[in-house]
Motif scaffolding. Structure first.
Motif, mmCIF file in Angstrom:
data_model
loop_
_atom_site.group_PDB
_atom_site.id
_atom_site.type_symbol
_atom_site.label_atom_id
_atom_site.label_comp_id
_atom_site.label_asym_id
_atom_site.label_seq_id
_atom_site.Cartn_x
_atom_site.Cartn_y
_atom_site.Cartn_z
ATOM 1 N N GLY A 103 0.825 -1.198 0.000
ATOM 2 C CA GLY A 103 0.000 0.000 0.000
ATOM 3 C C GLY A 103 0.856 1.242 0.000
ATOM 4 O O GLY A 103 0.482 2.266 0.574
ATOM 5 N N THR A 104 2.025 1.177 -0.635
ATOM 6 C CA THR A 104 2.978 2.282 -0.618
ATOM 7 C C THR A 104 2.382 3.514 -1.294
ATOM 8 O O THR A 104 1.953 3.443 -2.452
ATOM 9 N N PRO A 105 2.339 4.655 -0.608
ATOM 10 C CA PRO A 105 1.720 5.858 -1.191
ATOM 11 C C PRO A 105 2.630 6.520 -2.214
ATOM 12 O O PRO A 105 3.823 6.198 -2.323
ATOM 13 N N GLU A 106 2.066 7.483 -2.946
ATOM 14 C CA GLU A 106 2.858 8.252 -3.896
ATOM 15 C C GLU A 106 3.977 8.987 -3.173
ATOM 16 O O GLU A 106 3.843 9.404 -2.022
ATOM 17 N N ALA A 107 5.086 9.137 -3.866
ATOM 18 C CA ALA A 107 6.219 9.861 -3.293
ATOM 19 C C ALA A 107 5.875 11.346 -3.193
ATOM 20 O O ALA A 107 5.237 11.901 -4.091
ATOM 21 N N PRO A 108 6.275 12.025 -2.110
ATOM 22 C CA PRO A 108 6.016 13.464 -1.999
ATOM 23 C C PRO A 108 6.868 14.240 -2.994
ATOM 24 O O PRO A 108 7.886 13.745 -3.494
ATOM 25 N N SER A 110 8.730 16.650 -2.391
ATOM 26 C CA SER A 110 10.040 16.801 -1.750
ATOM 27 C C SER A 110 10.041 15.973 -0.480
ATOM 28 O O SER A 110 9.021 15.835 0.182
ATOM 29 N N GLY A 111 11.165 15.402 -0.173
ATOM 30 C CA GLY A 111 11.247 14.558 1.004
ATOM 31 C C GLY A 111 11.479 13.107 0.628
ATOM 32 O O GLY A 111 11.454 12.739 -0.554
ATOM 33 N N PRO A 112 11.688 12.256 1.611
ATOM 34 C CA PRO A 112 12.016 10.854 1.333
ATOM 35 C C PRO A 112 10.821 10.064 0.821
ATOM 36 O O PRO A 112 9.670 10.362 1.128
ATOM 37 N N VAL A 113 11.116 9.035 0.026
ATOM 38 C CA VAL A 113 10.102 8.124 -0.478
ATOM 39 C C VAL A 113 9.804 7.075 0.586
ATOM 40 O O VAL A 113 10.717 6.576 1.255
ATOM 41 N N VAL A 114 8.519 6.756 0.776
ATOM 42 C CA VAL A 114 8.150 5.701 1.721
ATOM 43 C C VAL A 114 8.728 4.377 1.225
ATOM 44 O O VAL A 114 8.522 4.011 0.063
ATOM 45 N N PRO A 115 9.469 3.644 2.060
ATOM 46 C CA PRO A 115 10.104 2.405 1.590
ATOM 47 C C PRO A 115 9.079 1.370 1.142
ATOM 48 O O PRO A 115 7.992 1.245 1.704
ATOM 49 N N CYS A 116 9.433 0.632 0.108
ATOM 50 C CA CYS A 116 8.601 -0.469 -0.355
ATOM 51 C C CYS A 116 8.713 -1.645 0.607
ATOM 52 O O CYS A 116 9.743 -1.821 1.270
ATOM 53 N N PRO A 117 7.675 -2.469 0.709
ATOM 54 C CA PRO A 117 7.789 -3.672 1.541
ATOM 55 C C PRO A 117 8.820 -4.626 0.947
ATOM 56 O O PRO A 117 9.044 -4.625 -0.271
ATOM 57 N N ALA A 237 10.245 -0.909 -11.968
ATOM 58 C CA ALA A 237 9.541 -0.378 -10.788
ATOM 59 C C ALA A 237 10.221 0.895 -10.307
ATOM 60 O O ALA A 237 11.364 1.189 -10.667
ATOM 61 N N ASP A 238 9.499 1.657 -9.452
ATOM 62 C CA ASP A 238 10.048 2.891 -8.880
ATOM 63 C C ASP A 238 10.910 2.618 -7.653
ATOM 64 O O ASP A 238 11.905 3.298 -7.428
ATOM 65 N N ASP A 239 10.477 1.659 -6.819
ATOM 66 C CA ASP A 239 11.182 1.291 -5.587
ATOM 67 C C ASP A 239 11.588 2.524 -4.779
ATOM 68 O O ASP A 239 10.731 3.261 -4.321
ATOM 69 N N GLN A 240 12.891 2.790 -4.624
ATOM 70 C CA GLN A 240 13.323 3.876 -3.745
ATOM 71 C C GLN A 240 13.316 5.243 -4.425
ATOM 72 O O GLN A 240 13.676 6.246 -3.798
ATOM 73 N N ALA A 241 12.910 5.339 -5.689
ATOM 74 C CA ALA A 241 12.885 6.612 -6.422
ATOM 75 C C ALA A 241 11.448 7.116 -6.564
ATOM 76 O O ALA A 241 10.489 6.386 -6.309
ATOM 77 N N SER A 242 11.298 8.371 -6.984
ATOM 78 C CA SER A 242 9.970 8.931 -7.233
ATOM 79 C C SER A 242 9.351 8.279 -8.459
ATOM 80 O O SER A 242 10.042 7.711 -9.305
ATOM 81 N N GLU A 243 8.015 8.385 -8.575
ATOM 82 C CA GLU A 243 7.314 7.766 -9.694
ATOM 83 C C GLU A 243 7.778 8.363 -11.020
ATOM 84 O O GLU A 243 7.976 9.574 -11.132
ATOM 85 N N SER A 244 7.941 7.491 -12.011
ATOM 86 C CA SER A 244 8.374 7.931 -13.333
ATOM 87 C C SER A 244 8.135 6.809 -14.330
ATOM 88 O O SER A 244 7.917 5.656 -13.946
ATOM 89 N N LEU A 245 8.155 7.153 -15.621
ATOM 90 C CA LEU A 245 8.256 6.119 -16.632
ATOM 91 C C LEU A 245 9.661 5.527 -16.577
ATOM 92 O O LEU A 245 10.635 6.240 -16.320
ATOM 93 N N ARG A 246 9.777 4.233 -16.829
ATOM 94 C CA ARG A 246 11.065 3.546 -16.758
ATOM 95 C C ARG A 246 11.493 3.068 -18.140
ATOM 96 O O ARG A 246 10.669 2.874 -19.031
ATOM 97 N N ALA A 247 12.785 2.870 -18.324
ATOM 98 C CA ALA A 247 13.333 2.456 -19.611
ATOM 99 C C ALA A 247 13.073 0.983 -19.863
ATOM 100 O O ALA A 247 13.040 0.172 -18.933
ATOM 101 N N VAL A 248 12.895 0.628 -21.127
ATOM 102 C CA VAL A 248 12.758 -0.771 -21.517
ATOM 103 C C VAL A 248 13.393 -0.937 -22.895
ATOM 104 O O VAL A 248 13.307 -0.048 -23.742
ATOM 105 N N LEU A 249 14.099 -2.062 -23.086
ATOM 106 C CA LEU A 249 14.649 -2.370 -24.404
ATOM 107 C C LEU A 249 14.477 -3.848 -24.690
ATOM 108 O O LEU A 249 14.455 -4.675 -23.770
#
Length: 712
Positions: A103-108, A110-117, A237-249
Motif C-alpha cells: 500500500g505504498t503511497p505516492e512519493a512526496p 520533496s522529502g524521502p520516499v516511503v520504503p517499499c515492503p 519499478a520505482d522502488d526507492q525513487a519517485s514515480e516515473s516512466l522507466r526504460a525498456v529495451l
C-alpha cells in the motif's frame, strides 16, 4: 423528435461516420512490425532505470545494447500509489495490475520516499542448501485469495501455470523474478537467489531481478546469453525513487530496431508492464479462457540512437514534472479563479446600484477577460504539449508559462473574434474549441492526451490511450454547450431542423469518443447519447415523456453494443477493454464483475479524500439550478435564456451527461468537477457579455419575477 424519414437519414449518417472512422483511422497510424522469439527469452529487471541514466560512461553495456534494439518507456504503475518490485512482478505473473501486500503511497514532491515492503522470497524444496532448484512460496494461498477478491479478479501464478501446461518452464534468479515465475500452487520451477548466477539454459524462459541498476551484472548475463536468445531489460519499478516512466529495451534476432509500442498504449515509445506478460505468452499458441490486460508489443521501425533516447527521456521528464505539479497547479488555479471572479462580481454589484450596465463598466470588462481566461485554461493544458517546455532549464516554469500563454491567446481570440458582438459568441468559441482540440488530437493519435496535466497521467494512471475521464468531461461539456448555442435561434424558427443538427453533432461526438480506435470510452458514449438525446428532444419542441426516455435509453445501449462489437471482431491481441468485455460477457454471461468494479472504483475514489464527497453535492446543485428556474441558483440561467435560446436545456443536458458518466465510468467521480471547470466560467462569461436590466429591474422586483414565471 425528428420524423421517421429524418431518423433513417440520421441512422445512415451514423453508420457512415462509424464506417469512415473504422476504415480511415488505421491509415493515420504509423506502420508497425511484429516481434518474434526464435530462441530462449530472458527478462531482466533493473528497478528505477531511466533513459536519462543511460550513457557510455555510467552504463556501457546498456548503451551498447540500445544501439540497434527496440526501445521505449514502460509504465510500471500497478495498484498502489507507488510501484514496488514485488507488486510489479506479481502484475507480470497475473497479467493484471495487482498489489502484493503493498500500500505504498505516492512519493512526496520533496522529502524521502516511503520504503517499499520487502520482496517475498521462496523456500527451496529440492534439498538442503540446493540452489538453482525448485522452490515454493508459503504465502501463495493467501495471495491467491486476496487477488481473486479484488474488483478485477486476478490469479497470481497464471502465467507460470499456463506455460507449464505447454511444457514451457520459467527459471528465476532473484526474489522478484521468483514472484514473476511462480505457479498457481506457489511453486517455482528453478530459483537462484543471486541474479548474477542465473542459469540461462535450464528453462526456455528466464526471469532475472536485480535490486537496482547493475550494468556490470547485466554484462555477465549478456556474456552468457544462449544462441538466438531474446533479451528484455526493463526499469520495472520505482522502488526507492519517485514515480516515473522507466526504460525498456528488447533485443534479439526477431526484434526490429525502433521504438516499442502496443495496442494497450497506442503511444509511440510506450508500453506497460502487462504487455510483457503478453510478450511471454506469445511464445505459445493463444491461451484459452484468459484475456490478459496487456497486448503483445510491436515496433515502430526506425533508429534507436541518441536522438530517440533523448526523446524518450524528455517524455519521462515532462510527465515527472506534471505528476508533481497537478495538485498545486489546479488548487491555485481554482482558488485564484474564484477569488478574482468573486471580487469582480462584488464591484459589479456596486456599479449596478449606481445604474451602470455590466457591458459598459470597467468591472464588466474585467469580468469578461477573467472568465474567458479561466475557461481557456483546461484546453490550454492540452495545447501546451505542442511546446517542448520540458527542454527548458526550469521545466516547471516552462509548463506554467505555456499553459498561461495559450490561455491568453484563446481568451483574446474569443473576445476579439468576429463572434464578439453575439451574446454567446465568446463562450461558444471556447466551448467548441475545447471539444475540437481534444477530438482532433484523438484522430491524430492522442499525443496531447498523454502530455497534459488533465489527460491520461501514465505515471500513476491505468489508461494510456483514448480519452480519460477528465478529457471526456471537457469534450462532452464543450460539445453539448456548443451544440445548444449553435442551434438556439434555429430551434425557434425550425425545431425539427435544430433537432437534426444536434443529432448529427451528437453522432460525430459519440463516434470520436466511443470508437475503439479513438476515444475508446464505453461509459462516455452512453452518457453522450443521453445528453445529446435529451437536447435534441427538447430542441424539437417535444415534452419529456417516458416514451422519449425509453428511446434514448435504447439508443444508448445500442450505441455501446455497436462500439463493443466492432472492437470484439478484431484479433484478440488487438482489442481494447470494450471488446474484451463483450467477449467475456458472451462467454461467461457474467455482468456483475464489471458493475462491481465500476461501483468499487467510484466508491474508493469518492472516499479516498474528503473533498471528493462534494461531487454528489455538486451534481445535486447543478441539477437544482437546471430544473428550478426561480431558485437562487437557477435565476441567472433564466435571465440568460431570454437572450440565449436553449441555454437552460443545454445546461440540463450537460448535467444529465455528467450524472450518467459518473455512474457508468470507472473513477467517474472526476467527471462532474472537470466539466464544471469549463462550464461555470463560460456561464459567467455569457452573463458578462449579455445586456443586463437596469437597476430598477434588479432581482426581486415585480417585472423580473413576472418574466421569470413566464420563462419557467
Amino acid at each position: 423528435m425528428p420524423s421517421r424519414r429524418s431518423f433513417l437519414r440520421l441512422t445512415a449518417f451514423g453508420i457512415l461516420v462509424i464506417a469512415l472512422v473504422t476504415l480511415l483511422t488505421p491509415l493515420l497510424r504509423p506502420r508497425t512490425e511484429p516481434v518474434a522469439q526464435p530462441g530462449p527469452l530472458v527478462v531482466v529487471s533493473m528497478p528505477t532505470l531511466r533513459w536519462a541514466d543511460v550513457d557510455e560512461r555510467r552504463t556501457p553495456t546498456l548503451d551498447r545494447l540500445a544501439d540497434d534494439a527496440a526501445i521505449g518507456n514502460v509504465a510500471t504503475h500497478a495498484v498502489a500509489g507507488h510501484s514496488c518490485s514485488g507488486s510489479v512482478w506479481a502484475t507480470l505473473s497475473s497479467g493484471f495490475r495487482v498489489s502484493l501486500d503493498d500500500g505504498t503511497p505516492e512519493a512526496p514532491a520533496s522529502g524521502p520516499v516511503v520504503p517499499c515492503p520487502p520482496i517475498p522470497r521462496p523456500v527451496p524444496t529440492g534439498g538442503l542448501g540446493e540452489l538453482g532448484g525448485p522452490a515454493r512460496f508459503t504465502d501463495s494461498p493467501r495471495w491467491r485469495a486476496e487477488l481473486l477478491a479484488q474488483p478485477v479478479p486476478a490469479e497470481l501464478g497464471l502465467l507460470g501455470t499456463q506455460l507449464l501446461e505447454r511444457r514451457q518452464c520459467i527459471a528465476a534468479a532473484g526474489a522478484g523474478a521468483a514472484v514473476g515465475a511462480v505457479r498457481k500452487d506457489g511453486t517455482v520451477a528453478s530459483y537462484e537467489p543471486d541474479p548474477r548466477r542465473a542459469d540461462l539454459r535450464r528453462c526456455p524462459i528466464t526471469f532475472v531481478s536485480f535490486d537496482g541498476v547493475d550494468d556490470a551484472g547485466l554484462a555477465r548475463i549478456v556474456d552468457r546469453l544462449p544462441r538466438e536468445a531474446t533479451l528484455v531489460v526493463t526499469g520495472h519499478a520505482d522502488d526507492q525513487a519517485s514515480e516515473s516512466l522507466r526504460a525498456v529495451l528488447m533485443r534479439g534476432p526477431g526484434i526490429p530496431e525502433g521504438r516499442l509500442t502496443s495496442a494497450s498504449s497506442r503511444q509511440p515509445g510506450l508500453i506497460r508492464t502487462t504487455d510483457l506478460t503478453a510478450l511471454v505468452t506469445s511464445r505459445v499458441s493463444a491461451l484459452p479462457g484468459t484475456s490478459y490486460e496487456g497486448r503483445i508489443p510491436v515496433v515502430l521501425p526506425g533508429a534507436s540512437g541518441d536522438d530517440v533516447r533523448a526523446e524518450l527521456a524528455g517524455t519521462a521528464r515532462a510527465l515527472d514534472v506534471q505528476h508533481h505539479l497537478v495538485r498545486p497547479f489546479f488548487t491555485t488555479y481554482v482558488l485564484v479563479s474564484l477569488v478574482t471572479i468573486g471580487v469582480i462580481l462584488l464591484v459589479l454589484q456596486r456599479d449596478r446600484s449606481r445604474g451602470q450596465t455590466i457591458r459598459r463598466s470597467s468591472a464588466g470588462r474585467a469580468l469578461r477577460i477573467a472568465s474567458a481566461a479561466v475557461a481557456a485554461v483546461p484546453v490550454s493544458t492540452f495545447l501546451a504539449g505542442l511546446v517542448p517546455w520540458w527542454r527548458w532549464d526550469h521545466p516547471t516554469l516552462g509548463l506554467v508559462i505555456s499553459v498561461l500563454g495559450w490561455a491568453a491567446v484563446l481568451a483574446t481570440v474569443a473576445l476579439r473574434g468576429p463572434w464578439r458582438s453575439r451574446r454567446a459568441g465568446p463562450a461558444g468559441f471556447l466551448a467548441a474549441t475545447t471539444a475540437l482540440v481534444l477530438a482532433v488530437d484523438l484522430v491524430l493519435g492522442g499525443h496531447l492526451q498523454l502530455m497534459t496535466m488533465m489527460g491520461l497521467q501514465p505515471v500513476y494512471g491505468g489508461r494510456l490511450h483514448g480519452l480519460g475521464n477528465v478529457g471526456f468531461a471537457l469534450t462532452a461539456s464543450g460539445a453539448l454547450l456548443a451544440a445548444s448555442l449553435l442551434t438556439g435561434r434555429l430551434s425557434r424558427r425550425d425545431p425539427s431542423r435544430a433537432a437534426r443538427v444536434i443529432a448529427a453533432m451528437g453522432i460525430v461526438t459519440v463516434a470520436v469518443d466511443g470508437h475503439y480506435a479513438l476515444g475508446d470510452e464505453a461509459g462516455g458514449s452512453l452518457a453522450l447519447v443521453w445528453g445529446f438525446g435529451y437536447l435534441a428532444l427538447k430542441a424539437s419542441g417535444r415534452r419529456t415523456t417516458w416514451r422519449g426516455v425509453a428511446l434514448i435509453a435504447a439508443l444508448s445501449a445500442f450505441t455501446a453494443l455497436v462500439m463493443a462489437t466492432l472492437d470484439m471482431l478484431r484479433p484478440r491481441y488487438e482489442r481494447s477493454h470494450i471488446g474484451d468485455f463483450l467477449a467475456t460477457l458472451i462467454e461467461t454471461g457474467d455482468l456483475t464483475s464489471v458493475v462491481r468494479s465500476t461501483f468499487v472504483n467510484n466508491w474508493s475514489m469518492l472516499t479516498s479524500q474528503w473533498v471528493n464527497l462534494g461531487v454528489p453535492v455538486l451534481l445535486l446543485l447543478a441539477a437544482w439550478a437546471a430544473r428550478r428556474p426561480l431558485s437562487s441558483l437557477g435565476r441567472p440561467l433564466t435571465r440568460l435564456e431570454r437572450q440565449i435560446p436553449l441555454l437552460r436545456i443545454g445546461f440540463t443536458a450537460i448535467v444529465l451527461c455528467w450524472i450518467v458518466g459518473f455512474l457508468t465510468n470507472d473513477s467517474g467521480t472526476s467527471i462532474p468537477p472537470a466539466g464544471s471547470i469549463l462550464i461555470v466560467p463560460l456561464v459567467v462569461l455569457m452573463t458578462a457579455c449579455a445586456p443586463q436590466p437596469p437597476a430598477d429591474h434588479a432581482p426581486g422586483h415585480a417585472p423580473d419575477r413576472a418574466a421569470d414565471a413566464a420563462a419557467s
